[in-house]
Design an enzyme around this catalytic site. Structure first.
Site, short mmCIF file in Angstrom:
data_model
loop_
_atom_site.label_atom_id
_atom_site.label_comp_id
_atom_site.label_asym_id
_atom_site.label_seq_id
_atom_site.Cartn_x
_atom_site.Cartn_y
_atom_site.Cartn_z
N ARG A 25 -22.75 -11.23 2.41
CA ARG A 25 -21.90 -10.91 1.03
C ARG A 25 -21.08 -12.27 0.91
O ARG A 25 -21.02 -13.08 1.78
CB ARG A 25 -21.09 -9.57 1.20
CG ARG A 25 -20.49 -9.21 2.43
CD ARG A 25 -19.33 -10.13 2.64
NE ARG A 25 -18.38 -10.51 1.88
CZ ARG A 25 -17.68 -11.58 1.86
NH1 ARG A 25 -17.54 -12.07 2.98
NH2 ARG A 25 -16.88 -11.87 0.95
N GLY A 26 -20.65 -12.23 -0.28
CA GLY A 26 -20.15 -13.61 -0.76
C GLY A 26 -21.04 -14.33 -1.49
O GLY A 26 -22.12 -14.65 -0.98
N ALA A 27 -20.68 -14.88 -2.82
CA ALA A 27 -21.73 -15.46 -3.86
C ALA A 27 -22.31 -16.58 -3.09
O ALA A 27 -23.62 -16.64 -3.12
CB ALA A 27 -20.90 -15.91 -5.06
N ARG B 294 -28.50 -7.81 -6.15
CA ARG B 294 -27.02 -7.67 -6.34
C ARG B 294 -26.98 -8.35 -7.83
O ARG B 294 -27.69 -9.56 -7.96
CB ARG B 294 -25.99 -8.29 -5.46
CG ARG B 294 -25.68 -7.46 -4.12
CD ARG B 294 -24.65 -7.88 -3.40
NE ARG B 294 -23.49 -7.32 -4.07
CZ ARG B 294 -22.26 -7.51 -3.48
NH1 ARG B 294 -22.12 -8.36 -2.35
NH2 ARG B 294 -21.01 -6.90 -3.85
N GLN C 81 -12.81 -6.64 2.71
CA GLN C 81 -13.12 -7.83 2.99
C GLN C 81 -11.94 -8.69 3.42
O GLN C 81 -12.13 -9.58 4.45
CB GLN C 81 -13.75 -8.77 1.82
CG GLN C 81 -15.24 -8.19 1.70
CD GLN C 81 -15.14 -7.05 0.32
OE1 GLN C 81 -14.05 -6.37 0.43
NE2 GLN C 81 -16.28 -6.98 -0.32
N ASP D 127 -17.37 -15.09 -8.33
CA ASP D 127 -18.86 -14.72 -8.21
C ASP D 127 -19.52 -15.41 -9.48
O ASP D 127 -20.80 -15.46 -9.53
CB ASP D 127 -19.12 -13.23 -8.31
CG ASP D 127 -18.69 -12.67 -6.75
OD1 ASP D 127 -17.52 -12.85 -6.44
OD2 ASP D 127 -19.67 -12.47 -6.04
O1 MRU Z 1 -18.83 -8.00 -2.59
P1 MRU Z 1 -18.63 -9.17 -2.05
O2 MRU Z 1 -18.01 -9.12 -0.75
O3 MRU Z 1 -19.86 -10.09 -2.07
O4 MRU Z 1 -17.90 -10.28 -2.98
C1 MRU Z 1 -17.28 -11.41 -2.87
C2 MRU Z 1 -16.39 -12.19 -3.49
O5 MRU Z 1 -15.80 -11.46 -4.50
C3 MRU Z 1 -15.76 -13.64 -3.26
O6 MRU Z 1 -14.48 -13.66 -3.72
C4 MRU Z 1 -16.78 -14.49 -3.96
O7 MRU Z 1 -18.09 -14.13 -3.74
C5 MRU Z 1 -16.40 -15.65 -3.79
S1 MRU Z 1 -16.90 -16.14 -1.91
C6 MRU Z 1 -16.83 -17.85 -1.79
#
Ligand code: MRU
Length: 347
Positions: A52-54, A95, A197, A238
């Site tokens: 996860r994480g963009a 996603r 997270q 994101d």
């Molecule tokens: O649902 P997630 O854990 O994928 O959400 C991640 C976030 O919202 C982060 O803040 C975003 O992706 C930036 S990660 C460098």
């Protein structure tokens, strides 16, 4: 728990024909990598939040396309392109909010229309470049963001934006890493309900790097700001619209509203692959709604229950609540005044 530090931990490891994905659902108690050999598996890993994480989602998807090419080119050298195109379409459904996913898939897709002597090698090289570029961007943003923090006593971050969420080093957490190398900074991390997270990933990552961090309940943020302990809220993104409106983990908007009330500045840190140039403002960003069972106490997960849950996992912070957006191409101060288009000319 397996002992490791940030220099060795990676959300994604590419071996040449296998994508190893650190299962983030099990952190911090268990550190285990799962092996993926096809695009369908990578899609499941993204949808199920093993990764996860963009930026990490985009990189995983790029390797997923490379795996698709390895598989289909070996099986059917005459028709592999159609099968890979179908896998790209499937990966795009994993996603909806992080634009890095669609950006990385578009990058990979450009190769499908080119004459290639060794398709697997070409796709692998493109995925590896997306991965390497992300790490380089994070290190650059770390320096640019840390410049803004000169003299800051305390910062608060939200969600996890570190090595685990990116190719390595991190976006907002990269800035915090860089700042802590220059001067002592008190770092606060919100739990980030419901998936935690912050509590499970961010504090663990920072502790692995020897950076002290204080965890707080999300609902304690206003009181923390009122205490005067923090100068900045620092978050990732994101998807950023052309006017600077920013989609990020649910709760970011609340923090930005609170920050305005308390005279705290808000920094968004994201590579330019997170900017969606096709949308003028945040109103067109799709906000992912995840299953209510991720939020509901177990006793309410039953047929006929009178208790349901609303589980949007991102929100949109308007540009006017953001003090600075840090990208690898430069810093946009007060994005509400100038938008992001000034960065586009360099792309
Ligand atoms: O649902 P997630 O854990 O994928 O959400 C991640 C976030 O919202 C982060 O803040 C975003 O992706 C930036 S990660 C460098």
């Amino acid at each position: 728990m397996t002992q490791a530090n940030n220099k060795t931990i990676q959300a994604l490891q590419w071996t040449g024909n296998v994508l190893k994905v650190l299962d983030q659902r099990q952190l911090p108690e268990t550190l285990v990598y799962d092996d993926y050999r096809d695009a369908a598996g990578v899609m499941e890993a993204i949808a199920g939040m093993r990764v996860r994480g963009a930026p990490a989602i985009g990189i995983a998807a790029a390797y997923g396309v490379a795996l698709s090419v390895i598989l289909h080119y070996a099986e059917d050298p005459a028709h592999w392109r159609q099968k890979v195109a179908a896998d790209i379409d499937r990966l795009a459904t994993s996603r909806p909010t992080a634009v890095n996913l669609f950006w990385a898939l578009a990058e990979m897709k450009t190769l499908l229309t080119q004459p290639l002597t060794d398709p697997p090698a070409a796709f692998i090289a493109r995925a590896e470049k997306i991965h390497a570029d992300d790490i380089a961007a994070n290190i650059k943003m770390g320096e640019l963001g840390a410049d803004l923090l000169t003299g800051a006593k305390g910062v608060m971050t939200h969600c996890n934006t570190g090595t685990l969420a990116t190719g390595g080093y991190g976006t907002a957490l990269g800035v915090i890493r860089s700042a802590c190398q220059r001067q002592p900074v008190n770092v606060y991390a919100g739990e980030t309900r419901p998936w935690l997270q912050g509590a499970r990933l961010t504090v663990w990552e920072l502790a692995q790097d020897g950076i002290p961090v204080t965890l707080l309940a999300d609902s304690a943020a206003a009181w923390l700001m009122k205490s005067g302990a923090i100068d900045w809220v620092i978050v990732g993104a994101d998807r950023i619209a052309a006017n600077g409106d920013t989609a990020n983990k649910i709760g970011t908007y609340s923090l930005a509203v609170l920050a305005r009330q308390h005279g705290v500045k808000v920094m968004v840190v994201a590579p330019t692959s997170t900017i969606d140039w096709a949308i003028e403002n945040g109103s067109r960003i799709e906000i992912e709604q995840r299953n209510q069972n991720e939020l509901l106490p177990a006793c309410y997960i039953k047929k006929g229950s009178l208790v349901s849950a609303w589980n949007p996992v991102f929100d949109i912070t308007p540009a006017e609540l953001i003090s600075a957006i840090v990208t690898e191409r430069g810093v946009v101060l007060n994005p509400a005044e100038q938008g992001m288009r000034g960065l586009q000319n360099d792309i």
